[in-house]
Design a protein around this motif. Sequence first.
Motif, short mmCIF file in Angstrom:
data_model
loop_
_atom_site.label_atom_id
_atom_site.label_comp_id
_atom_site.label_asym_id
_atom_site.label_seq_id
_atom_site.Cartn_x
_atom_site.Cartn_y
_atom_site.Cartn_z
N UNK A 70 0.81 -1.21 0.00
CA UNK A 70 0.00 0.00 0.00
C UNK A 70 0.85 1.27 0.00
N UNK A 71 2.06 1.20 0.57
CA UNK A 71 2.95 2.36 0.54
C UNK A 71 3.39 2.69 -0.88
N UNK A 72 3.52 1.64 -1.69
CA UNK A 72 3.97 1.82 -3.07
C UNK A 72 2.79 2.04 -4.02
N UNK A 73 1.73 1.24 -3.84
CA UNK A 73 0.55 1.32 -4.72
C UNK A 73 -0.71 1.30 -3.85
N UNK A 74 -1.09 2.49 -3.42
CA UNK A 74 -2.19 2.60 -2.45
C UNK A 74 -3.52 2.06 -2.99
N UNK A 75 -3.71 2.14 -4.32
CA UNK A 75 -5.00 1.75 -4.88
C UNK A 75 -5.07 0.27 -5.28
N UNK A 76 -4.03 -0.53 -4.99
CA UNK A 76 -4.10 -1.95 -5.33
C UNK A 76 -5.05 -2.65 -4.36
N UNK A 77 -6.13 -3.28 -4.86
CA UNK A 77 -7.06 -3.99 -3.97
C UNK A 77 -6.40 -5.22 -3.35
N UNK A 78 -6.68 -5.46 -2.07
CA UNK A 78 -6.13 -6.62 -1.37
C UNK A 78 -7.24 -7.41 -0.69
N UNK A 79 -7.25 -8.71 -0.93
CA UNK A 79 -8.13 -9.64 -0.21
C UNK A 79 -7.25 -10.46 0.73
N UNK A 162 -5.22 21.49 -12.92
CA UNK A 162 -5.95 20.61 -13.83
C UNK A 162 -6.08 19.20 -13.23
N UNK A 163 -4.98 18.67 -12.72
CA UNK A 163 -4.97 17.32 -12.15
C UNK A 163 -5.81 17.27 -10.87
N UNK A 174 -17.55 12.43 -2.70
CA UNK A 174 -16.80 11.38 -2.00
C UNK A 174 -15.51 11.96 -1.43
N UNK A 175 -15.06 11.37 -0.32
CA UNK A 175 -13.83 11.82 0.31
C UNK A 175 -12.62 11.47 -0.55
N UNK A 176 -11.76 12.45 -0.79
CA UNK A 176 -10.48 12.21 -1.45
C UNK A 176 -9.41 12.32 -0.36
N UNK A 177 -8.73 11.21 -0.10
CA UNK A 177 -7.70 11.19 0.93
C UNK A 177 -6.56 12.14 0.59
N UNK A 178 -6.16 12.93 1.56
CA UNK A 178 -5.14 13.96 1.34
C UNK A 178 -3.81 13.36 0.88
N UNK A 179 -3.37 12.31 1.57
CA UNK A 179 -2.11 11.67 1.23
C UNK A 179 -2.16 11.06 -0.17
N UNK A 180 -3.30 10.45 -0.49
CA UNK A 180 -3.46 9.84 -1.82
C UNK A 180 -3.36 10.90 -2.92
N UNK A 182 -1.81 13.80 -2.80
CA UNK A 182 -0.43 14.29 -2.88
C UNK A 182 0.47 13.31 -3.64
N UNK A 183 0.32 12.02 -3.32
CA UNK A 183 1.17 11.01 -3.98
C UNK A 183 0.83 10.90 -5.46
N UNK A 184 -0.45 11.01 -5.79
CA UNK A 184 -0.86 10.85 -7.18
C UNK A 184 -0.45 12.04 -8.04
#
Length: 230
Positions: A70-79, A162-163, A174-180, A182-184
Motif C-alpha cells: 500500500x505504501x507503493x501502490x495505495x490503490x491496489x485492492x487486497x483480499x 488541472x490534475x 466522495x472523500x479524497x484522501x489527502x495523502x493519496x 499528494x502522492x498521485x
Amino acid sequence: MSKQKLLVVEDDPNLGDILQEYLAMKGYETTLCRDGEEGWSKFKKDKYSLAILDIMMPKKDGFTLGKEIKKVQEDLPIIYLTAKNLKEDIIEGLKIGADDYITKPFSMEELLLRIGAILRRTQKSEEVLSLKLYKFGEFELHYDEQYIKGPSGIHKLTSKENELIRLLASEINKLVNRSHALKQIWGDDSYFNARSMDVYLSKIRKILKDDPKVQIITIHGEGFKMVVTD
C-alpha cells in the motif's frame, strides 16, 4: 483484452496450487508466491490488478506485506485470507486498507465472486479518470485542453490545478484522501507539497465561487471532497 494479473501469496502448497489453477482456468493471469518475501519481490517486478494475501505466513506475514504494498501502490485492492475469524484480524486489516476478507475454509466460487466485484469497482474508477470532459454544477473541465468553463467564462489552469480538479471531479461527493492526492499528483506527501496543494485548492475554490452549488469541503485530518448539490 489482456488478462488481469493477480498476485497470490499463500504458504499452504495445496491451497496455493488449487488457487493458481482455478483462477487461471477462470481467465486470470496468476502469480503464486509461497511466502511474504517472495510476494514482495514479485510485486516490485510486475503490475497487478489485485492481491490475495494469506495472513499467517513465514518470513513476512500478510499484514506486513500488505502495508508495504500500500505504501507503493495505495490503490491496489487486497483480499486477505485468514484461518481464524478474529475481530482483531479484521480491525488490523481495515486499518491498512483491506478491500475484503475471506475465512478458510472457503469456496472457490465465493472467492471468484469477491474478486469480480472488486475488479469491477476499480475498473470503473479507472474509466472515470480516463475521461476528457467532466461536468459538475455549472462547470465543465476540459482536461486535455487544460481549462475549466463556468458562468463567468473560461479559466486556464496550471497542470497541477488541472490534475487536482480532475481528481475531485472524478469523486463527486466522495472523500479524497489527502495523502493519496499528494502522492498521485505531486509524487509524495511531504510537508512542502502539502502546503503547495493548499494554495492550489484555495485558487480552485475562487473559481468555483461562480456556482454556489459546487464547493470543496475540507475534512480535518482526512482530506477533502467536492460537494455538488441540486
